[in-house]
Design a protein around this motif. Structure first.
Motif, PDB file in Angstrom:
ATOM      1  N   ASP A  53     -11.783  -2.668   2.068  1.00 44.27           N
ATOM      2  CA  ASP A  53     -11.862  -1.317   2.634  1.00 44.27           C
ATOM      3  C   ASP A  53     -11.834  -0.276   1.523  1.00 44.27           C
ATOM      4  O   ASP A  53     -12.571   0.717   1.558  1.00 44.27           O
ATOM      5  CB  ASP A  53     -10.698  -1.079   3.603  1.00 44.27           C
ATOM      6  CG  ASP A  53     -10.839  -1.870   4.894  1.00 44.27           C
ATOM      7  OD1 ASP A  53     -11.964  -2.329   5.184  1.00 44.27           O
ATOM      8  OD2 ASP A  53      -9.823  -2.040   5.604  1.00 44.27           O
ATOM      9  N   LEU A  54     -11.000  -0.508   0.523  1.00 39.51           N
ATOM     10  CA  LEU A  54     -10.871   0.423  -0.594  1.00 39.51           C
ATOM     11  C   LEU A  54     -12.145   0.454  -1.435  1.00 39.51           C
ATOM     12  O   LEU A  54     -12.613   1.521  -1.844  1.00 39.51           O
ATOM     13  CB  LEU A  54      -9.671   0.021  -1.455  1.00 39.51           C
ATOM     14  CG  LEU A  54      -9.191   1.024  -2.513  1.00 39.51           C
ATOM     15  CD1 LEU A  54      -8.816   2.356  -1.865  1.00 39.51           C
ATOM     16  CD2 LEU A  54      -8.000   0.445  -3.265  1.00 39.51           C
ATOM     17  N   GLU A  95      -7.636  -5.071   2.819  1.00 34.28           N
ATOM     18  CA  GLU A  95      -7.269  -3.769   2.251  1.00 34.28           C
ATOM     19  C   GLU A  95      -8.112  -3.470   1.011  1.00 34.28           C
ATOM     20  O   GLU A  95      -8.588  -2.346   0.817  1.00 34.28           O
ATOM     21  CB  GLU A  95      -5.784  -3.755   1.886  1.00 34.28           C
ATOM     22  CG  GLU A  95      -5.315  -2.434   1.289  1.00 34.28           C
ATOM     23  CD  GLU A  95      -3.851  -2.462   0.880  1.00 34.28           C
ATOM     24  OE1 GLU A  95      -3.430  -1.564   0.111  1.00 34.28           O
ATOM     25  OE2 GLU A  95      -3.122  -3.386   1.312  1.00 34.28           O
ATOM     26  N   LEU A  96      -8.305  -4.487   0.184  1.00 30.25           N
ATOM     27  CA  LEU A  96      -9.120  -4.312  -1.018  1.00 30.25           C
ATOM     28  C   LEU A  96     -10.566  -3.976  -0.647  1.00 30.25           C
ATOM     29  O   LEU A  96     -11.151  -3.043  -1.213  1.00 30.25           O
ATOM     30  CB  LEU A  96      -9.087  -5.580  -1.868  1.00 30.25           C
ATOM     31  CG  LEU A  96     -10.062  -5.616  -3.055  1.00 30.25           C
ATOM     32  CD1 LEU A  96      -9.721  -4.531  -4.064  1.00 30.25           C
ATOM     33  CD2 LEU A  96     -10.063  -6.986  -3.730  1.00 30.25           C
ATOM     34  N   ILE A 105      -6.137  -3.371  -6.548  1.00 31.91           N
ATOM     35  CA  ILE A 105      -5.874  -2.268  -5.614  1.00 31.91           C
ATOM     36  C   ILE A 105      -5.109  -1.148  -6.309  1.00 31.91           C
ATOM     37  O   ILE A 105      -5.443   0.038  -6.182  1.00 31.91           O
ATOM     38  CB  ILE A 105      -5.087  -2.775  -4.385  1.00 31.91           C
ATOM     39  CG1 ILE A 105      -5.979  -3.654  -3.510  1.00 31.91           C
ATOM     40  CG2 ILE A 105      -4.538  -1.599  -3.567  1.00 31.91           C
ATOM     41  CD1 ILE A 105      -5.246  -4.329  -2.356  1.00 31.91           C
ATOM     42  N   ASP A 130     -14.705   2.390   0.548  1.00 32.14           N
ATOM     43  CA  ASP A 130     -14.366   3.821   0.617  1.00 32.14           C
ATOM     44  C   ASP A 130     -14.653   4.527  -0.702  1.00 32.14           C
ATOM     45  O   ASP A 130     -15.111   5.671  -0.718  1.00 32.14           O
ATOM     46  CB  ASP A 130     -12.886   3.999   0.990  1.00 32.14           C
ATOM     47  CG  ASP A 130     -12.604   3.642   2.440  1.00 32.14           C
ATOM     48  OD1 ASP A 130     -13.562   3.564   3.227  1.00 32.14           O
ATOM     49  OD2 ASP A 130     -11.425   3.408   2.773  1.00 32.14           O
ATOM     50  N   GLN A 131     -14.383   3.846  -1.809  1.00 29.55           N
ATOM     51  CA  GLN A 131     -14.549   4.443  -3.137  1.00 29.55           C
ATOM     52  C   GLN A 131     -15.941   4.186  -3.723  1.00 29.55           C
ATOM     53  O   GLN A 131     -16.218   4.598  -4.848  1.00 29.55           O
ATOM     54  CB  GLN A 131     -13.480   3.884  -4.094  1.00 29.55           C
ATOM     55  CG  GLN A 131     -12.049   4.190  -3.688  1.00 29.55           C
ATOM     56  CD  GLN A 131     -11.753   5.666  -3.737  1.00 29.55           C
ATOM     57  OE1 GLN A 131     -12.216   6.375  -4.632  1.00 29.55           O
ATOM     58  NE2 GLN A 131     -10.970   6.149  -2.775  1.00 29.55           N
ATOM     59  N   ILE A 188      -7.345   0.820  -8.742  1.00 30.20           N
ATOM     60  CA  ILE A 188      -8.245   1.749  -8.051  1.00 30.20           C
ATOM     61  C   ILE A 188      -7.476   2.981  -7.582  1.00 30.20           C
ATOM     62  O   ILE A 188      -7.930   4.121  -7.749  1.00 30.20           O
ATOM     63  CB  ILE A 188      -8.929   1.051  -6.864  1.00 30.20           C
ATOM     64  CG1 ILE A 188      -9.838  -0.076  -7.357  1.00 30.20           C
ATOM     65  CG2 ILE A 188      -9.738   2.054  -6.035  1.00 30.20           C
ATOM     66  CD1 ILE A 188     -10.376  -0.964  -6.254  1.00 30.20           C
ATOM     67  N   ASN A 189      -6.316   2.765  -7.011  1.00 28.42           N
ATOM     68  CA  ASN A 189      -5.504   3.889  -6.532  1.00 28.42           C
ATOM     69  C   ASN A 189      -5.014   4.776  -7.669  1.00 28.42           C
ATOM     70  O   ASN A 189      -4.724   5.956  -7.467  1.00 28.42           O
ATOM     71  CB  ASN A 189      -4.310   3.371  -5.721  1.00 28.42           C
ATOM     72  CG  ASN A 189      -4.722   2.831  -4.355  1.00 28.42           C
ATOM     73  OD1 ASN A 189      -5.699   3.303  -3.775  1.00 28.42           O
ATOM     74  ND2 ASN A 189      -3.990   1.860  -3.849  1.00 28.42           N
TER      75      ASN A 189
END
Length: 244
Positions: free
Chosen positions: A42-43, A39-40, A14, A46-47, A17-18
């Motif tokens: 979703d990320l 959360e991972l 995570i 999204d990405q 990626i951020n």
């Protein structure tokens, strides 16, 4: 944590990626649960980062570290933007030559193709985000460093790249045995993008319906196909022969 081309652990992936680190692919353990794993996921969605659900045995083969059900493969390169690349080549006045790899899965074949492409003046290679070979340490090694000199573009769907090439005045030629035309009958002096198919299935039938030309290499032995990297080299050097 990170180990060369791998990042393992949910929180570590995570954070990578951020931090805008280039992630090639993420392997997620099947059935992984919890707020952090959500959360991972979703990320990743999204990405638009490529991921695959795999059994824990696959993750254990990738690393002996405490991976917590997640291993990410980082890319040693920054991927190029397809539209910008095509526009720059056209504006340069050179005759465009691109490779489109349709679901190629073997990293060593991928690396060998990159090496040949760089030697033959290919302007860029297009791959699909999902389903293809990752840009791994083996890819880098097999390419003999050519990967750092060859623009590589990732697209959501190969069809999108075909449409864009055709809309930009670049003919798309599929390397396939499903035709009567040999490579020596195809006009490769024109702006061209060559599609090479996967090791097992070749160019998918839906793409074959879209291309401008289909061409094959003549075969005289009892074995019906060549290694894809060898076939690609033959196509590229025939292109050079015609253009010279």
């Amino acid at each position: 944590m990170k180990n060369d081309s791998q990042i393992f652990g949910i929180r570590a992936v995570i954070e990578a990626i951020n931090a805008n680190q280039t992630i090639d692919k993420v392997f997620v353990q099947k059935g992984l649960q919890g707020a952090l794993s959500k959360e991972l996921m979703d990320l990743l969605n999204d990405q638009h980062i490529t991921y695959a659900f795999v059994p824990v045995e696959k993750l254990n083969r990738l690393t002996r570290k405490n991976h917590q059900g997640v291993v990410a493969l980082t890319s040693p390169i920054i991927f190029a933007d397809l539209e910008n690349l095509v526009m720059n080549v056209i504006e340069s006045g050179e005759t465009p030559l691109f490779l489109i790899l349709d679901q190629l899965s073997d990293v060593r074949n991928f690396g060998a193709i990159i090496r040949t492409a760089e030697c033959t003046g290919v302007h860029g290679i297009i791959i699909q985000k999902k389903g293809g070979a990752p840009v791994s340490a083996d890819t880098v090694k097999t390419s003999a460093g050519a990967i750092f000199k060859m623009p590589i573009c990732k697209v959501d769907h190969i069809k999108d790249a075909v449409f864009y090439m055709q809309g930009s005045g670049i003919q798309v030629v599929a390397a396939t045995e499903k035709t009567e035309q040999t490579i020596y009958q195809a006009d490769l002096t024109l702006p061209t993008a060559i599609i090479m198919g996967s090791e097992g299935k070749g160019v998918t039938s839906s793409l074959l319906k879209m291309v401008d030309q289909k061409a094959k290499l003549p075969m005289f032995g009892s074995i019906g196909s060549l290694n894809v990297s060898v076939a690609c080299g033959a196509f590229l050097y025939e292109t050079i022969r015609q253009r010279l």
